[in-house]
Enzyme design. Sequence first.
Site, PDB file in Angstrom:
ATOM      1  N   ARG A  32      87.522 -11.282 -31.592  1.00  0.00           N
ATOM      2  CA  ARG A  32      86.595 -10.435 -32.340  1.00  0.00           C
ATOM      3  C   ARG A  32      86.428  -9.116 -31.613  1.00  0.00           C
ATOM      4  NH1 ARG A  32      81.081 -12.383 -33.838  1.00  0.00           N
ATOM      5  NH2 ARG A  32      81.131 -10.307 -34.759  1.00  0.00           N
ATOM      6  N   GLY A  33      85.561  -8.267 -32.168  1.00  0.00           N
ATOM      7  CA  GLY A  33      85.337  -6.963 -31.561  1.00  0.00           C
ATOM      8  C   GLY A  33      85.967  -5.883 -32.420  1.00  0.00           C
ATOM      9  N   ASN A  34      85.751  -4.640 -32.032  1.00  0.00           N
ATOM     10  CA  ASN A  34      86.311  -3.561 -32.837  1.00  0.00           C
ATOM     11  C   ASN A  34      87.810  -3.416 -32.576  1.00  0.00           C
ATOM     12  OD1 ASN A  34      86.609  -1.874 -30.558  1.00  0.00           O
ATOM     13  ND2 ASN A  34      84.440  -1.365 -30.682  1.00  0.00           N
ATOM     14  N   LYS A  57      85.267  -4.595 -47.582  1.00  0.00           N
ATOM     15  CA  LYS A  57      85.528  -6.008 -47.300  1.00  0.00           C
ATOM     16  C   LYS A  57      84.437  -6.629 -46.428  1.00  0.00           C
ATOM     17  CE  LYS A  57      88.569  -6.308 -43.258  1.00  0.00           C
ATOM     18  NZ  LYS A  57      89.818  -6.883 -42.765  1.00  0.00           N
ATOM     19  N   ASP A  58      83.621  -5.813 -45.788  1.00  0.00           N
ATOM     20  CA  ASP A  58      82.515  -6.340 -44.978  1.00  0.00           C
ATOM     21  C   ASP A  58      81.205  -6.395 -45.762  1.00  0.00           C
ATOM     22  OD1 ASP A  58      84.203  -6.540 -42.781  1.00  0.00           O
ATOM     23  OD2 ASP A  58      83.782  -4.492 -42.125  1.00  0.00           O
ATOM     24  N   ARG A 105      77.649   2.503 -38.686  1.00  0.00           N
ATOM     25  CA  ARG A 105      77.832   1.818 -37.412  1.00  0.00           C
ATOM     26  C   ARG A 105      78.574   2.780 -36.484  1.00  0.00           C
ATOM     27  NH1 ARG A 105      81.262  -2.968 -39.208  1.00  0.00           N
ATOM     28  NH2 ARG A 105      81.298  -3.365 -36.979  1.00  0.00           N
ATOM     29  N   THR A 147      89.036  -2.779 -28.968  1.00  0.00           N
ATOM     30  CA  THR A 147      88.856  -3.955 -28.113  1.00  0.00           C
ATOM     31  C   THR A 147      89.959  -4.974 -28.367  1.00  0.00           C
ATOM     32  OG1 THR A 147      86.472  -3.648 -28.386  1.00  0.00           O
ATOM     33  CG2 THR A 147      87.199  -5.754 -27.455  1.00  0.00           C
ATOM     34  N   ARG A 148      90.270  -5.181 -29.632  1.00  0.00           N
ATOM     35  CA  ARG A 148      91.266  -6.197 -29.971  1.00  0.00           C
ATOM     36  C   ARG A 148      92.650  -5.786 -29.471  1.00  0.00           C
ATOM     37  NH1 ARG A 148      89.623  -8.417 -36.011  1.00  0.00           N
ATOM     38  NH2 ARG A 148      87.517  -7.597 -35.988  1.00  0.00           N
ATOM     39  N   THR A 151      93.217 -14.081 -33.842  1.00  0.00           N
ATOM     40  CA  THR A 151      92.467 -13.619 -35.017  1.00  0.00           C
ATOM     41  C   THR A 151      91.321 -14.587 -35.259  1.00  0.00           C
ATOM     42  OG1 THR A 151      92.456 -13.188 -37.391  1.00  0.00           O
ATOM     43  CG2 THR A 151      94.042 -14.827 -36.631  1.00  0.00           C
ATOM     44  N   SER A 200      89.636 -14.407 -38.069  1.00  0.00           N
ATOM     45  CA  SER A 200      89.504 -14.474 -39.525  1.00  0.00           C
ATOM     46  C   SER A 200      90.061 -15.805 -40.031  1.00  0.00           C
ATOM     47  CB  SER A 200      90.279 -13.303 -40.144  1.00  0.00           C
ATOM     48  OG  SER A 200      90.744 -13.637 -41.431  1.00  0.00           O
ATOM     49  N   LEU A 201      89.229 -16.582 -40.718  1.00  0.00           N
ATOM     50  CA  LEU A 201      89.678 -17.873 -41.258  1.00  0.00           C
ATOM     51  C   LEU A 201      90.786 -17.663 -42.281  1.00  0.00           C
ATOM     52  CD1 LEU A 201      86.259 -19.703 -41.724  1.00  0.00           C
ATOM     53  CD2 LEU A 201      87.902 -19.940 -39.845  1.00  0.00           C
ATOM     54  N   ARG A 202      90.703 -16.545 -42.999  1.00  0.00           N
ATOM     55  CA  ARG A 202      91.740 -16.222 -43.983  1.00  0.00           C
ATOM     56  C   ARG A 202      93.090 -16.008 -43.300  1.00  0.00           C
ATOM     57  NH1 ARG A 202      94.053 -11.470 -45.139  1.00  0.00           N
ATOM     58  NH2 ARG A 202      92.618 -10.453 -43.698  1.00  0.00           N
ATOM     59  N   ARG A 203      93.081 -15.248 -42.213  1.00  0.00           N
ATOM     60  CA  ARG A 203      94.339 -15.015 -41.496  1.00  0.00           C
ATOM     61  C   ARG A 203      94.808 -16.299 -40.826  1.00  0.00           C
ATOM     62  NH1 ARG A 203      91.839  -9.287 -39.423  1.00  0.00           N
ATOM     63  NH2 ARG A 203      92.638  -7.975 -41.111  1.00  0.00           N
ATOM     64  N   CYS A 225      82.042 -15.972 -45.081  1.00  0.00           N
ATOM     65  CA  CYS A 225      82.893 -15.959 -43.894  1.00  0.00           C
ATOM     66  C   CYS A 225      83.380 -17.346 -43.541  1.00  0.00           C
ATOM     67  CB  CYS A 225      82.126 -15.412 -42.699  1.00  0.00           C
ATOM     68  SG  CYS A 225      81.800 -13.677 -42.842  1.00  0.00           S
ATOM     69  N   SER A 261      81.235   2.061 -34.319  1.00  0.00           N
ATOM     70  CA  SER A 261      82.612   1.822 -33.886  1.00  0.00           C
ATOM     71  C   SER A 261      83.443   3.038 -34.303  1.00  0.00           C
ATOM     72  CB  SER A 261      83.166   0.559 -34.547  1.00  0.00           C
ATOM     73  OG  SER A 261      83.360   0.782 -35.931  1.00  0.00           O
TER      74      SER A 261
HETATM   75  N1  LIG Z   1      86.640  -7.105 -40.173  1.00  0.00           N
HETATM   76  C1  LIG Z   1      86.439  -5.813 -39.658  1.00  0.00           C
HETATM   77  C2  LIG Z   1      87.114  -4.760 -40.473  1.00  0.00           C
HETATM   78  N2  LIG Z   1      86.541  -4.291 -41.587  1.00  0.00           N
HETATM   79  C3  LIG Z   1      87.385  -3.388 -42.152  1.00  0.00           C
HETATM   80  C4  LIG Z   1      88.508  -3.298 -41.358  1.00  0.00           C
HETATM   81  C5  LIG Z   1      89.675  -2.453 -41.612  1.00  0.00           C
HETATM   82  C6  LIG Z   1      89.545  -1.419 -42.697  1.00  0.00           C
HETATM   83  C7  LIG Z   1      89.564  -1.969 -44.094  1.00  0.00           C
HETATM   84  O1  LIG Z   1      90.027  -3.084 -44.350  1.00  0.00           O
HETATM   85  O2  LIG Z   1      89.098  -1.232 -44.982  1.00  0.00           O
HETATM   86  C8  LIG Z   1      88.330  -4.156 -40.276  1.00  0.00           C
HETATM   87  C9  LIG Z   1      89.248  -4.380 -39.141  1.00  0.00           C
HETATM   88  C10 LIG Z   1      90.349  -5.347 -39.408  1.00  0.00           C
HETATM   89  O3  LIG Z   1      90.190  -6.339 -40.141  1.00  0.00           O
HETATM   90  O4  LIG Z   1      91.429  -5.149 -38.853  1.00  0.00           O
END
Ligand SMILES: NCc1[nH]cc(CCC(=O)O)c1CC(=O)O
Length: 311
Positions: free
Chosen positions: A147-149, A81-82, A9, A152-153, A125, A127-130, A240, A11
Site C-alpha cells: 500500500r501507500g502512494n 475509482k476511490d 489529498r 512509495t510503492r 499489490t 488490491s483484491l481485484r489485482r 474494497c 499525495s
Molecule cells: N488506489 C489508489 C489509486 N487511485 C487512483 C489511482 C490511479 C489513477 C486512476 O486510476 O485514476 C491509484 C493508484 C493505483 O491504483 O495505481
Amino acid sequence: MKLLRIATRQSALALWQAEHVAARLRAVHADLQVELVPMTTRGDQILDRPLAEIGGKGLFLKELEVAMLEGRADIAVHSLKDVPMELEPGFALGAVLERADAADAFISNRYRGIADLPPGARVGTSSLRRQAQLRALRPDLELLDLRGNVGTRLARLDAGNYDAIILACAGLERLGLAGRIAGRLQPPDWIPAVAQGAIAIEYRAGDRATQQRLAPLNDADSARCTGAERAMNLRLHGSCSVPIAGYCREIEGGLELTGLVGDVSGGRLLRAEAVGSLDQPEALGNVVAEMLLQQGAGQFLRGPGGGSPAP
Ligand SMILES: NCc1[nH]cc(CCC(=O)O)c1CC(=O)O
C-alpha cells in the site's frame, strides 16, 4: 474576482489531479480565482491495515467533505475509482473528466510481463481485484501486500521487496513515470477497477453556482462509461472487500460493459459482458451485475469479509 477552493489529498498524484482541475477551471472561467486546499485523510495515514478493515474507500473523502461542509473548500477532486458508489448525503459529483488510460501497468525491473515471471515470483499489490486476476493467471505467484502512494510503492519495488508490482497506468502517466510501465494489462485479458483512469469532482449538492462552473469539465462519454461500471458495482455491493472489476467502452453508438467478480481464496473468476444503449448506462450496469449474480457471484460476495449478502 470569484474564488473557488479545491480540497485535495496531498499525495503527488492527488495534487497533480487537483492542479489539473484548477487549470481546466481557470481556462474555462476567466473570472475565477482557483486555489488548492491540501489536507491529509485517515486513508493516507493508516498504511498498515487493509483498507476494507479500517472503513473502506470513504476514508479518503471524509476530511475533504468536512472541509466543504465547513466552508473551507467548494469542491474536492478525486480519482473516481476511490469514490464510494453512494456519496454521503449532501454531496454530488459535478463532473467526470475525460478518462485517461484505464489499463493497469505491470512494473518490474527484470521481467516484461506476468507470463515472464519465474515460478513463485513475489508480486506486490493489496488490491483484491489485482490479486484475484493474478491468481487466476498464475496460481504459483506469491502475492504480497503493498500500500501507500505511487512513489512509495515504486521505491519498495526498487528496494527489492518484490519481483513485480501492479499499478494504474493513469497515475504513472500523470506523474511522468510512464517509463516505469513494463507492460500494459488491459481488456479483454485483464479488467481494470471500476472507473479507473477517471477524475471526478465532488461538490455540495444544491450549490448551484459551483455546479454550473463544473459542468463544462464533464466529459459525456467518460461519465456514461464510468456510470455503467459504477451501477454494476453498486448492484454487486461493490466494496474494497470483494474483487470486482469492470470496464465499459463505446462501440458503434452503444456501450459495451465487461464485469468480473473474483473469489479471493479459490482463484476462480466469473465474467459477464453485455451491450446496451448510450443513454442507459445504469441499466447496462444492472444487466451485467445480474448476469454475474446468476453465475453465482453472490457466493463470492458473501465470502469471508464479504459484508452483507447481495439481494
Ligand atoms: N488506489 C489508489 C489509486 N487511485 C487512483 C489511482 C490511479 C489513477 C486512476 O486510476 O485514476 C491509484 C493508484 C493505483 O491504483 O495505481
